[in-house]
Design a protein around this motif. Structure first.
Motif, mmCIF file in Angstrom:
data_model
loop_
_atom_site.group_PDB
_atom_site.id
_atom_site.type_symbol
_atom_site.label_atom_id
_atom_site.label_comp_id
_atom_site.label_asym_id
_atom_site.label_seq_id
_atom_site.Cartn_x
_atom_site.Cartn_y
_atom_site.Cartn_z
ATOM 1 N N VAL A 1 -7.102 0.910 -6.513
ATOM 2 C CA VAL A 1 -7.634 -0.327 -5.942
ATOM 3 C C VAL A 1 -8.198 -1.286 -6.983
ATOM 4 O O VAL A 1 -8.153 -2.508 -6.807
ATOM 5 N N ASP B 1 0.817 -1.211 0.000
ATOM 6 C CA ASP B 1 0.000 0.000 0.000
ATOM 7 C C ASP B 1 0.856 1.268 0.000
ATOM 8 O O ASP B 1 0.459 2.290 -0.589
ATOM 9 N N VAL C 1 -4.046 4.391 -2.445
ATOM 10 C CA VAL C 1 -4.616 3.042 -2.551
ATOM 11 C C VAL C 1 -5.989 3.117 -3.204
ATOM 12 O O VAL C 1 -6.340 2.291 -4.052
#
Length: 270
Positions: free
Chosen positions: A177, A167, A173
């Protein structure tokens, strides 16, 4: 011995930037990805004028890798061991893409180091056949790296892995994602390489993360420092014990008509 990896995003468009980087930083070994050129059109002569030996595994308009060795520093031309992993692309009848080149590098009076230059498939869109191909390619890469490990030769696997391992290897993130670069399956495949005993050089000397190697051309990513880490240098135990320094030539990403990647390098004790 300084080894480096650089996704140049097109040799024709980035040749001036590549020559600048080689002249200014002078790596002993430079692994290039995404050259987007067939072998016969690669400008080897211009790099040879800088004192580098050149070995190319190219492909028209897409992909392509190359390895350069510094002849002026006494390094011999790279001795080819293997090109390709024997795995076809995601489209039927496409054949193998130019993504893998493995060589031995040495000075005339020294022992060889195994150098592997890779351009791992991106995998987008996810899910789909391109992502399935990415994972299959990573499985094949792991098998080949296992064979290199078994040979007990000093080895480094460098290139654009198209994997964001952790991360803290991305600016956001949330933004990444759903991307194939950060899927659990991609990360797990990368983690298996490390579990096999390979050392992630950049992570080892930057354990807190926050080091980027790629900034997209879109949405002012470079100006806003919205980057992530996908270019890696993995070292066998024989080379990990010799690791002195590692870094990213970030400044080169900010130059005119630059690649969207910055070069990554590691210095090894002779």
């Amino acid at each position: 011995m300084k080894i480096a990896t650089f996704n140049i995003n097109g040799i024709k468009a980035r040749l001036p930037r590549l020559k600048e980087w080689l002249a200014e930083t002078r790596p002993a070994v430079a692994c290039l990805q995404e050259i987007k050129s067939v072998d016969e059109n690669f400008p080897a002569s211009e790099l040879e004028e800088l004192g580098y030996h050149v070995l190319v595994h190219g492909q028209k308009a897409f992909n392509g890798v190359a390895i350069l060795t510094d002849g002026e520093a006494g390094y011999e031309p790279p001795k080819e061991v293997q090109r390709g992993l024997g795995i076809d692309g995601p489209k039927d009848g496409e054949g193998e893409q130019a993504r893998y080149l493995e060589v031995d590098v040495a000075k005339s009076d020294g022992a060889a180091t195994r150098i592997v230059c890779i351009y791992l498939p991106n995998g987008n869109p996810h899910p789909g056949p391109k992502f399935d191909y990415k994972l299959a390619w990573m499985d094949r890469l792991r098998a080949r790296m296992g064979a290199i490990w078994a040979a007990e030769v000093p080895a480094a696997v460098l290139g654009d892995f198209n994997v964001i391992p952790e991360d803290d290897d991305t600016f956001s993130v949330k933004a990444m994602v759903s991307d194939a670069l950060m899927q659990p399956e991609s990360r797990a495949a990368y983690a298996r390489l490390l579990a096999d005993g390979w050392t992630d050089a950049l992570r080892t000397l930057n354990p807190r993360g926050g080091v980027w190697t790629y900034w997209d051309y879109q949405a002012g990513a470079w100006q806003r420092d919205h980057g992530f880490r996908i270019d890696h240098v993995l070292l066998s135990p024989e080379l990990a014990d010799r690791l002195l320094a590692v870094g990213v030539d970030r400044e080169h990403r900010g130059r005119e008509k630059a690649s969207d990647h910055a070069p990554v390098w590691a210095t090894l004790k002779d």
